[in-house]
Write a protein that holds these residues in place. Structure first.
Motif, mmCIF file in Angstrom:
data_model
loop_
_atom_site.group_PDB
_atom_site.id
_atom_site.type_symbol
_atom_site.label_atom_id
_atom_site.label_comp_id
_atom_site.label_asym_id
_atom_site.label_seq_id
_atom_site.Cartn_x
_atom_site.Cartn_y
_atom_site.Cartn_z
ATOM 1 N N GLU A 70 0.830 -1.202 0.000
ATOM 2 C CA GLU A 70 0.000 0.000 0.000
ATOM 3 C C GLU A 70 0.866 1.254 0.000
ATOM 4 O OE1 GLU A 70 -2.624 1.651 3.377
ATOM 5 O OE2 GLU A 70 -3.968 0.402 2.176
ATOM 6 N N HIS A 71 0.528 2.178 -0.902
ATOM 7 C CA HIS A 71 1.188 3.474 -0.969
ATOM 8 C C HIS A 71 0.172 4.525 -0.549
ATOM 9 C CE1 HIS A 71 4.680 2.003 -3.381
ATOM 10 N NE2 HIS A 71 3.787 1.075 -3.707
ATOM 11 N N THR A 72 0.552 5.373 0.375
ATOM 12 C CA THR A 72 -0.387 6.360 0.908
ATOM 13 C C THR A 72 0.301 7.709 1.064
ATOM 14 O OG1 THR A 72 -1.536 4.652 2.158
ATOM 15 C CG2 THR A 72 -1.943 6.914 2.817
ATOM 16 N N ILE A 73 -0.418 8.767 0.716
ATOM 17 C CA ILE A 73 0.036 10.118 1.046
ATOM 18 C C ILE A 73 -1.121 10.840 1.737
ATOM 19 C CG2 ILE A 73 1.688 10.281 -0.868
ATOM 20 C CD1 ILE A 73 -0.322 12.132 -2.289
ATOM 21 N N THR A 74 -0.766 11.704 2.676
ATOM 22 C CA THR A 74 -1.760 12.519 3.380
ATOM 23 C C THR A 74 -1.532 13.972 3.014
ATOM 24 O OG1 THR A 74 -1.853 10.955 5.222
ATOM 25 C CG2 THR A 74 -2.704 13.168 5.619
ATOM 26 N N ILE A 75 -2.590 14.635 2.613
ATOM 27 C CA ILE A 75 -2.512 16.028 2.174
ATOM 28 C C ILE A 75 -3.352 16.893 3.102
ATOM 29 C CG2 ILE A 75 -2.870 17.612 0.244
ATOM 30 C CD1 ILE A 75 -2.921 15.127 -1.594
ATOM 31 N N GLU A 76 -2.785 17.987 3.530
ATOM 32 C CA GLU A 76 -3.558 18.958 4.310
ATOM 33 C C GLU A 76 -4.100 20.006 3.340
ATOM 34 O OE1 GLU A 76 -2.996 22.223 7.909
ATOM 35 O OE2 GLU A 76 -1.520 20.609 7.656
ATOM 36 N N PRO A 77 -5.386 19.986 3.067
ATOM 37 C CA PRO A 77 -5.936 20.906 2.070
ATOM 38 C C PRO A 77 -6.021 22.338 2.598
ATOM 39 C CG PRO A 77 -7.706 19.691 3.104
ATOM 40 C CD PRO A 77 -6.437 19.137 3.674
ATOM 41 N N GLU A 78 -6.099 23.253 1.662
ATOM 42 C CA GLU A 78 -6.345 24.655 2.019
ATOM 43 C C GLU A 78 -7.855 24.829 2.161
ATOM 44 O OE1 GLU A 78 -5.492 29.189 0.355
ATOM 45 O OE2 GLU A 78 -5.203 27.452 -0.951
ATOM 46 N N THR A 79 -8.299 25.232 3.336
ATOM 47 C CA THR A 79 -9.733 25.344 3.614
ATOM 48 C C THR A 79 -10.094 26.795 3.909
ATOM 49 O OG1 THR A 79 -9.777 23.096 4.510
ATOM 50 C CG2 THR A 79 -11.639 24.521 5.045
ATOM 51 N N LYS A 80 -11.129 27.258 3.216
ATOM 52 C CA LYS A 80 -11.588 28.635 3.399
ATOM 53 C C LYS A 80 -13.105 28.642 3.585
ATOM 54 C CE LYS A 80 -7.940 30.846 0.658
ATOM 55 N NZ LYS A 80 -7.651 31.734 -0.516
ATOM 56 N N ILE A 81 -13.575 29.697 4.253
ATOM 57 C CA ILE A 81 -15.027 29.874 4.423
ATOM 58 C C ILE A 81 -15.561 30.660 3.234
ATOM 59 C CG2 ILE A 81 -16.843 30.889 5.841
ATOM 60 C CD1 ILE A 81 -14.987 30.557 8.245
ATOM 61 N N LYS A 82 -16.535 30.072 2.531
ATOM 62 C CA LYS A 82 -17.187 30.749 1.428
ATOM 63 C C LYS A 82 -18.686 30.705 1.681
ATOM 64 C CE LYS A 82 -13.747 30.125 -2.221
ATOM 65 N NZ LYS A 82 -13.512 29.662 -3.610
ATOM 66 N N GLY A 83 -19.228 31.859 2.062
ATOM 67 C CA GLY A 83 -20.648 31.907 2.386
ATOM 68 C C GLY A 83 -20.948 31.069 3.604
ATOM 69 N N LYS A 84 -21.807 30.083 3.461
ATOM 70 C CA LYS A 84 -22.196 29.219 4.566
ATOM 71 C C LYS A 84 -21.544 27.837 4.457
ATOM 72 C CE LYS A 84 -26.670 31.492 5.224
ATOM 73 N NZ LYS A 84 -28.140 31.294 5.309
ATOM 74 N N SER A 85 -20.377 27.793 3.780
ATOM 75 C CA SER A 85 -19.707 26.501 3.583
ATOM 76 C C SER A 85 -18.209 26.621 3.835
ATOM 77 C CB SER A 85 -19.931 25.990 2.160
ATOM 78 O OG SER A 85 -21.303 25.831 1.889
ATOM 79 N N TYR A 86 -17.619 25.477 4.172
ATOM 80 C CA TYR A 86 -16.179 25.337 4.171
ATOM 81 C C TYR A 86 -15.808 24.720 2.819
ATOM 82 C CZ TYR A 86 -15.802 26.057 9.248
ATOM 83 O OH TYR A 86 -15.831 26.576 10.509
ATOM 84 N N VAL A 87 -14.826 25.322 2.137
ATOM 85 C CA VAL A 87 -14.361 24.791 0.857
ATOM 86 C C VAL A 87 -12.891 24.409 1.016
ATOM 87 C CG1 VAL A 87 -14.003 25.228 -1.599
ATOM 88 C CG2 VAL A 87 -16.002 26.201 -0.434
ATOM 89 N N SER A 88 -12.616 23.112 0.860
ATOM 90 C CA SER A 88 -11.258 22.592 1.015
ATOM 91 C C SER A 88 -10.718 22.197 -0.359
ATOM 92 C CB SER A 88 -11.251 21.377 1.937
ATOM 93 O OG SER A 88 -11.835 21.690 3.194
ATOM 94 N N LYS A 89 -9.489 22.648 -0.673
ATOM 95 C CA LYS A 89 -8.899 22.356 -1.979
ATOM 96 C C LYS A 89 -7.473 21.837 -1.827
ATOM 97 C CE LYS A 89 -11.481 25.699 -4.806
ATOM 98 N NZ LYS A 89 -11.354 26.828 -5.771
ATOM 99 N N ALA A 90 -7.094 20.923 -2.725
ATOM 100 C CA ALA A 90 -5.726 20.404 -2.766
ATOM 101 C C ALA A 90 -5.479 19.819 -4.148
ATOM 102 C CB ALA A 90 -5.527 19.328 -1.698
ATOM 103 N N THR A 91 -4.212 19.728 -4.542
ATOM 104 C CA THR A 91 -3.853 19.132 -5.835
ATOM 105 C C THR A 91 -2.770 18.083 -5.646
ATOM 106 O OG1 THR A 91 -2.225 20.873 -6.254
ATOM 107 C CG2 THR A 91 -4.439 21.222 -7.134
ATOM 108 N N PHE A 92 -2.754 17.137 -6.562
ATOM 109 C CA PHE A 92 -1.707 16.121 -6.575
ATOM 110 C C PHE A 92 -1.668 15.482 -7.959
ATOM 111 C CE2 PHE A 92 -5.361 13.441 -6.116
ATOM 112 C CZ PHE A 92 -4.992 12.207 -6.637
#
Length: 362
Positions: free
Chosen positions: A88-110
């Motif tokens: 098994e190969h695994t990577i853990t990414i800490e996404p960039e999370t911002k508040i947009k309106g009434k939601s949390y939006v988390s983004k990351a790339t790989f």
């Protein structure tokens, strides 16, 4: 006696089982109690993967976007990408999370090659976010699976319309204008190219000059122009390519077109002799330079004739100016004015041209 031993053994077994169960309850009950007290409810998460494809190449840059309803005052999010191969190969990414309106939006790339290199396989993408308040906690979890292969990616394409001007009676040495219309499918990724290939074009060394592309917004197309001057007679098949990029779909799109035309030999021959006039003494030798241009015609198809006996010292082709040059040596035998003539003839078309010079012999 046998009965008593069996009874005692059962009682001991029961006691040991009860003690083990009690120990497990003591060990795990705090965690279970803590979870039941702090994690009040789960919360849905919308997970998007872009570009949205059935299969990805190892080098594709993939963006993960998770949208979660805003709850609590703090959050903690993570993305785990797993691949199962020989191990098994695994990577853990800490996404960039911002508040947009009434939601949390988390983004990351790989890119898949960060995990599995240039191999093929499937990847599991797991997203988790924990939202918390003073006395309450929410957990959002979701996952998706994508497939990766290392086969060359097929790029979507559109047809380009290819035009030439003039359309007929194309001759060697005469300029041809190329015009290509390509439907607008995004910004230009690479400059437009015209290519010739040896299997269907008589000459692949020539270049299309002054290539220019403009965006006709009214017609929703790119208009590419260029100029081509054939040097040889025969068939030409130029191919056109324009690479575009669609930002919304995050994909490359290729515009391509082709046209075929024939070029005939240009019967026009231009000749000159230098010097134009010269004065020498009897017995002297003079060197003359015969220059002629007959674009696209092989030198083997020409004959040269002179009205006096001369010696051809050297012959060469000037690639830059597309001209033939012949160095001549002439020795007049009489004191008089010689009207020297050199005639170049195309032995196939019977076209000819004559250059003249005047030689004064004293």
């Amino acid at each position: 006696m046998f009965f008593m031993k069996r009874k005692q053994s059962s009682w001991i077994y029961f006691l040991m089982s009860w003690l083990l169960t009690f120990a497990l309850l003591v060990t795990w009950s705090p965690a279970v109690t803590l979870a039941s007290e702090e994690i009040d409810e789960s919360i849905p998460v919308e997970l998007k993967i872009s570009p949205d494809k059935d299969r990805y190449s190892p080098g594709t840059k993939i963006q993960i976007e998770a949208v979660t309803k805003k709850e609590g005052k703090s959050f903690e999010a993570k993305i785990v990408v797993k691949a199962k191969m020989d191990k098994e190969h695994t990577i853990t990414i800490e996404p960039e999370t911002k508040i947009k309106g009434k939601s949390y939006v988390s983004k990351a790339t790989f890119t898949p090659e960060d995990i599995i290199g240039n191999n093929a396989g499937s990847l599991g993408i797991e997203f988790e976010i924990i939202l918390s308040d003073t006395n309450k906690m929410w957990v959002g979890k979701t996952n998706k699976r994508i497939f990766v292969d290392n086969m060359p990616e097929t790029v979507p394409s559109v047809d380009s319309e290819f035009f030439i001007l003039p359309e007929q009676k194309l001759k060697v040495g005469e300029k041809i204008k190329f015009t290509v219309h390509t439907p607008y499918k995004g910004i230009i990724r690479e400059d437009a190219k015209f290519l010739f290939f040896s299997f269907n074009s008589v000459d692949t060394t020539q270049k299309v000059e002054k290539v220019r592309t403009i965006h006709d917004r009214k017609k929703g197309m790119y208009v590419t122009t260029g100029y081509f001057t054939p040097r040889k007679e025969g068939t030409y098949t130029p191919f056109f390519f324009l690479e575009m990029y669609d930002k919304e779909k995050d994909e490359d799109i290729s515009g391509s077109g082709v046209i075929k035309f024939d070029v005939i030999a240009n019967p026009k021959i231009e000749t000159s002799l230098s010097p134009q006039t010269i004065t020498i003494k009897l017995g002297d030798e003079i060197y003359l330079l015969l220059t002629y241009q007959a674009t696209g015609m092989d030198s083997a198809k020409f004959s040269r004739e002179y009205n006096y006996d001369v010696t051809e010292i050297n012959e060469e082709y000037d690639e830059e100016n597309k001209t033939y040059k012949v160095l001549l040596k002439f020795k007049p035998e009489q004191k008089k004015t010689h009207k020297f003539e050199a005639t170049v003839k195309n032995i196939e078309t019977d076209t000819k041209a004559t250059a003249k010079t005047t030689i004064y012999v004293k």
